[in-house]
Design a protein around this motif. Structure first.
Motif, PDB file in Angstrom:
ATOM      1  N   LEU A   1       7.040   2.909  -2.552  1.00  0.00           N
ATOM      2  CA  LEU A   1       7.775   1.654  -2.681  1.00  0.00           C
ATOM      3  C   LEU A   1       7.479   0.718  -1.516  1.00  0.00           C
ATOM      4  O   LEU A   1       8.135  -0.315  -1.357  1.00  0.00           O
ATOM      5  N   ASP A   2       6.444   1.063  -0.728  1.00  0.00           N
ATOM      6  CA  ASP A   2       6.119   0.265   0.445  1.00  0.00           C
ATOM      7  C   ASP A   2       5.542  -1.089   0.050  1.00  0.00           C
ATOM      8  O   ASP A   2       4.946  -1.254  -1.015  1.00  0.00           O
ATOM      9  N   GLU A   3       5.723  -2.053   0.929  1.00  0.00           N
ATOM     10  CA  GLU A   3       5.088  -3.358   0.804  1.00  0.00           C
ATOM     11  C   GLU A   3       4.258  -3.591   2.064  1.00  0.00           C
ATOM     12  O   GLU A   3       4.773  -3.551   3.181  1.00  0.00           O
ATOM     13  N   TRP A   4       2.953  -3.822   1.863  1.00  0.00           N
ATOM     14  CA  TRP A   4       2.055  -4.039   2.984  1.00  0.00           C
ATOM     15  C   TRP A   4       1.675  -5.511   3.070  1.00  0.00           C
ATOM     16  O   TRP A   4       1.706  -6.242   2.067  1.00  0.00           O
ATOM     17  N   ASN A   5       1.291  -5.916   4.268  1.00  0.00           N
ATOM     18  CA  ASN A   5       0.704  -7.245   4.451  1.00  0.00           C
ATOM     19  C   ASN A   5      -0.812  -7.124   4.268  1.00  0.00           C
ATOM     20  O   ASN A   5      -1.448  -6.210   4.802  1.00  0.00           O
ATOM     21  N   PHE A   6      -1.359  -8.043   3.504  1.00  0.00           N
ATOM     22  CA  PHE A   6      -2.797  -8.030   3.221  1.00  0.00           C
ATOM     23  C   PHE A   6      -3.368  -9.412   3.555  1.00  0.00           C
ATOM     24  O   PHE A   6      -2.985 -10.423   2.961  1.00  0.00           O
ATOM     25  N   ASP A   7      -4.300  -9.448   4.523  1.00  0.00           N
ATOM     26  CA  ASP A   7      -4.987 -10.681   4.912  1.00  0.00           C
ATOM     27  C   ASP A   7      -6.467 -10.562   4.548  1.00  0.00           C
ATOM     28  O   ASP A   7      -7.107  -9.530   4.824  1.00  0.00           O
TER      29      ASP A   7
ATOM     30  N   GLN B   1     -18.004  -1.589   8.324  1.00  0.00           N
ATOM     31  CA  GLN B   1     -17.262  -0.681   9.199  1.00  0.00           C
ATOM     32  C   GLN B   1     -15.776  -0.765   8.879  1.00  0.00           C
ATOM     33  O   GLN B   1     -15.300  -1.763   8.319  1.00  0.00           O
ATOM     34  N   PHE B   2     -15.044   0.293   9.245  1.00  0.00           N
ATOM     35  CA  PHE B   2     -13.591   0.271   9.108  1.00  0.00           C
ATOM     36  C   PHE B   2     -12.966   0.738  10.422  1.00  0.00           C
ATOM     37  O   PHE B   2     -13.572   1.479  11.217  1.00  0.00           O
ATOM     38  N   PHE B   3     -11.706   0.332  10.636  1.00  0.00           N
ATOM     39  CA  PHE B   3     -10.920   0.736  11.810  1.00  0.00           C
ATOM     40  C   PHE B   3      -9.495   1.011  11.344  1.00  0.00           C
ATOM     41  O   PHE B   3      -8.889   0.180  10.664  1.00  0.00           O
ATOM     42  N   TYR B   4      -8.986   2.167  11.735  1.00  0.00           N
ATOM     43  CA  TYR B   4      -7.614   2.542  11.401  1.00  0.00           C
ATOM     44  C   TYR B   4      -6.844   2.714  12.701  1.00  0.00           C
ATOM     45  O   TYR B   4      -7.275   3.441  13.604  1.00  0.00           O
ATOM     46  N   SER B   5      -5.694   2.026  12.793  1.00  0.00           N
ATOM     47  CA  SER B   5      -4.925   2.024  14.046  1.00  0.00           C
ATOM     48  C   SER B   5      -3.463   2.309  13.767  1.00  0.00           C
ATOM     49  O   SER B   5      -2.918   1.935  12.714  1.00  0.00           O
ATOM     50  N   THR B   6      -2.812   2.938  14.718  1.00  0.00           N
ATOM     51  CA  THR B   6      -1.365   3.146  14.688  1.00  0.00           C
ATOM     52  C   THR B   6      -0.816   2.869  16.084  1.00  0.00           C
ATOM     53  O   THR B   6      -1.263   3.453  17.069  1.00  0.00           O
ATOM     54  N   THR B   7       0.150   1.973  16.174  1.00  0.00           N
ATOM     55  CA  THR B   7       0.746   1.645  17.466  1.00  0.00           C
ATOM     56  C   THR B   7       2.103   0.987  17.269  1.00  0.00           C
ATOM     57  O   THR B   7       2.260   0.088  16.422  1.00  0.00           O
ATOM     58  N   GLU B   8       3.090   1.449  18.011  1.00  0.00           N
ATOM     59  CA  GLU B   8       4.434   0.857  18.048  1.00  0.00           C
ATOM     60  C   GLU B   8       5.007   0.611  16.649  1.00  0.00           C
ATOM     61  O   GLU B   8       5.487  -0.481  16.337  1.00  0.00           O
ATOM     62  N   GLY B   9       4.936   1.609  15.789  1.00  0.00           N
ATOM     63  CA  GLY B   9       5.534   1.497  14.459  1.00  0.00           C
ATOM     64  C   GLY B   9       4.745   0.641  13.492  1.00  0.00           C
ATOM     65  O   GLY B   9       5.246   0.301  12.408  1.00  0.00           O
ATOM     66  N   VAL B  10       3.519   0.280  13.842  1.00  0.00           N
ATOM     67  CA  VAL B  10       2.675  -0.525  12.954  1.00  0.00           C
ATOM     68  C   VAL B  10       1.411   0.273  12.631  1.00  0.00           C
ATOM     69  O   VAL B  10       0.700   0.739  13.524  1.00  0.00           O
ATOM     70  N   GLU B  11       1.143   0.396  11.359  1.00  0.00           N
ATOM     71  CA  GLU B  11      -0.033   1.104  10.866  1.00  0.00           C
ATOM     72  C   GLU B  11      -0.962   0.063  10.241  1.00  0.00           C
ATOM     73  O   GLU B  11      -0.546  -0.706   9.366  1.00  0.00           O
ATOM     74  N   SER B  12      -2.232  -0.008  10.671  1.00  0.00           N
ATOM     75  CA  SER B  12      -3.138  -1.053  10.191  1.00  0.00           C
ATOM     76  C   SER B  12      -4.513  -0.488   9.865  1.00  0.00           C
ATOM     77  O   SER B  12      -4.944   0.541  10.413  1.00  0.00           O
ATOM     78  N   TYR B  13      -5.194  -1.195   8.973  1.00  0.00           N
ATOM     79  CA  TYR B  13      -6.531  -0.784   8.536  1.00  0.00           C
ATOM     80  C   TYR B  13      -7.358  -2.044   8.335  1.00  0.00           C
ATOM     81  O   TYR B  13      -6.924  -2.995   7.673  1.00  0.00           O
TER      82      TYR B  13
ATOM     83  N   LEU C   1      -5.157  -4.685   6.271  1.00  0.00           N
ATOM     84  CA  LEU C   1      -3.914  -4.172   5.682  1.00  0.00           C
ATOM     85  C   LEU C   1      -2.999  -3.695   6.804  1.00  0.00           C
ATOM     86  O   LEU C   1      -3.458  -3.062   7.757  1.00  0.00           O
ATOM     87  N   GLU C   2      -1.708  -4.008   6.678  1.00  0.00           N
ATOM     88  CA  GLU C   2      -0.751  -3.647   7.722  1.00  0.00           C
ATOM     89  C   GLU C   2       0.524  -3.120   7.083  1.00  0.00           C
ATOM     90  O   GLU C   2       1.082  -3.722   6.149  1.00  0.00           O
ATOM     91  N   ASN C   3       1.001  -2.005   7.603  1.00  0.00           N
ATOM     92  CA  ASN C   3       2.248  -1.401   7.137  1.00  0.00           C
ATOM     93  C   ASN C   3       3.183  -1.219   8.330  1.00  0.00           C
ATOM     94  O   ASN C   3       2.847  -0.517   9.286  1.00  0.00           O
ATOM     95  N   ARG C   4       4.328  -1.860   8.277  1.00  0.00           N
ATOM     96  CA  ARG C   4       5.321  -1.718   9.341  1.00  0.00           C
ATOM     97  C   ARG C   4       6.228  -0.545   8.986  1.00  0.00           C
ATOM     98  O   ARG C   4       7.017  -0.616   8.050  1.00  0.00           O
ATOM     99  N   VAL C   5       6.064   0.526   9.722  1.00  0.00           N
ATOM    100  CA  VAL C   5       6.776   1.773   9.433  1.00  0.00           C
ATOM    101  C   VAL C   5       8.177   1.697  10.011  1.00  0.00           C
ATOM    102  O   VAL C   5       8.361   1.459  11.212  1.00  0.00           O
TER     103      VAL C   5
ATOM    104  N   SER D   1       1.871   5.908   5.993  1.00  0.00           N
ATOM    105  CA  SER D   1       1.138   5.979   4.724  1.00  0.00           C
ATOM    106  C   SER D   1      -0.128   6.813   4.851  1.00  0.00           C
ATOM    107  O   SER D   1      -0.532   7.493   3.907  1.00  0.00           O
ATOM    108  N   GLY D   2      -0.782   6.749   5.988  1.00  0.00           N
ATOM    109  CA  GLY D   2      -1.991   7.527   6.207  1.00  0.00           C
ATOM    110  C   GLY D   2      -3.249   6.763   5.837  1.00  0.00           C
ATOM    111  O   GLY D   2      -3.234   5.839   5.012  1.00  0.00           O
ATOM    112  N   ILE D   3      -4.370   7.158   6.437  1.00  0.00           N
ATOM    113  CA  ILE D   3      -5.627   6.433   6.251  1.00  0.00           C
ATOM    114  C   ILE D   3      -6.126   6.486   4.811  1.00  0.00           C
ATOM    115  O   ILE D   3      -6.738   5.526   4.315  1.00  0.00           O
TER     116      ILE D   3
END
Length: 290
Positions: free
Chosen positions: A171-177, A226-238, A253-257, A264-266
């Motif tokens: 049921l998550d909603e992600w930000n997509f730019d 290329q791809f980059f997957y990051s997790t920091t301070e409750g924010v998960e981004s790809y 793509l960004e998911n605020r946990v 959500s995982g990579i």
């Protein structure tokens, strides 16, 4: 002198002999008449006598049944294979007709592409039906140098923002730019492919220098990616950065946990990014010249 009684008895005996002979003669007369009327013996006999079924012996009956069954089986097989060949032939004809009408998915001369024909944010991203997308920007960032009638290198660019729901049980909603630059023609002394390679390297450097990069690598889309997957301070981004021909685009793509929620995982991010990249590459392959 003659004996009257003897004469009388003789006459009576002769009469009895005549009476016995008369029926036998009457019985022979029809046969004699039949022979006289049909001397060759070809007169027709009753149908019930002329047509009589011939009884078959055991081996003959067995061979007859086997022979009839074999013939029937051959006919059935011939009909089945004939029907299959007819269906396959009609499908092949339809495929050839369709193949003749489908335009070739390769780069075409840019003067055949109308202004706005490479508006990915308006025309292509919304068509990704596998994802639930809701646009969140103003939609006024599209730029095409051909709109101003410029004779210099043609450059098409745009960026847009969306809310995406990954689907499934989530049921998550992600930000997509999404952002892209497509170099359609060469400028004065500039090669569009070299410019695209340079821009791709610049965008990769910007994402790789960010904090919290947990995983990175190459992707199979386009000429390089290329791809980059990051997790920091409750924010998960790809982030996925791809160059295809002389066009470069980035999917972020960004998911605020929320506190206590699971990331959500990579793998989840890769699935969504791959669907977007697949749609974008199809359009770029069709309109960007080789």
């Amino acid at each position: 002198m003659a004996d009257p009684d003897k004469d009388t008895n003789d006459d009576a005996g002769e009469d009895r002999d005549d009476e016995r002979a008369r029926p036998e003669a009457e019985e022979r007369e029809p046969a004699d008449r039949a022979e006289e009327s049909d001397p060759d013996g070809d007169s027709e006999q009753p149908t019930s006598r002329r047509f009589r079924l011939r009884e078959l012996s055991g081996p003959q009956a067995c061979l007859s049944i086997v022979g009839c069954g074999t013939v029937a089986a051959v006919l059935v097989v011939a009909l089945v294979f004939g029907g299959i060949r007819l269906v396959v032939g009609s499908l092949s004809d339809d495929s050839e007709d369709n193949a003749a009408t489908v335009p070739e998915q390769s780069g075409e001369p840019i003067d055949e592409i109308e202004v706005g024909g490479l508006n990915l944010c308006d025309r292509n991203i919304p068509g990704i039906t596998e994802l639930s997308l809701e646009r969140s920007d103003s939609g006024d960032s599209y730029a095409d140098s051909a709109e101003a009638g410029s004779s210099d290198a043609r450059r098409v660019s745009d960026e847009c923002s969306w809310v995406v729901r990954p689907g499934g049980d989530s049921l998550d909603e992600w930000n997509f730019d999404f952002e892209y630059v497509a170099l359609i023609s060469d400028g004065d002394g500039a090669d569009r492919f070299e410019s695209a390679v340079s821009l791709h390297g610049q965008w990769v450097d910007e994402r790789s220098s960010g904090s919290g990069v947990a995983d990175s690598g190459e992707v199979s889309f386009g000429d390089e990616g290329q791809f980059f997957y990051s997790t920091t301070e409750g924010v998960e981004s790809y982030s996925m950065i791809v160059r295809h021909k002389s066009a470069v685009y980035v999917i972020e793509l960004e998911n605020r946990v929320e506190s206590g929620a699971q990331e959500s995982g990579i793998d989840s991010f890769e699935q969504v990014a791959n669907r977007i990249a697949d749609r974008v590459n199809i359009r770029l392959d069709a309109v960007v010249p080789n």
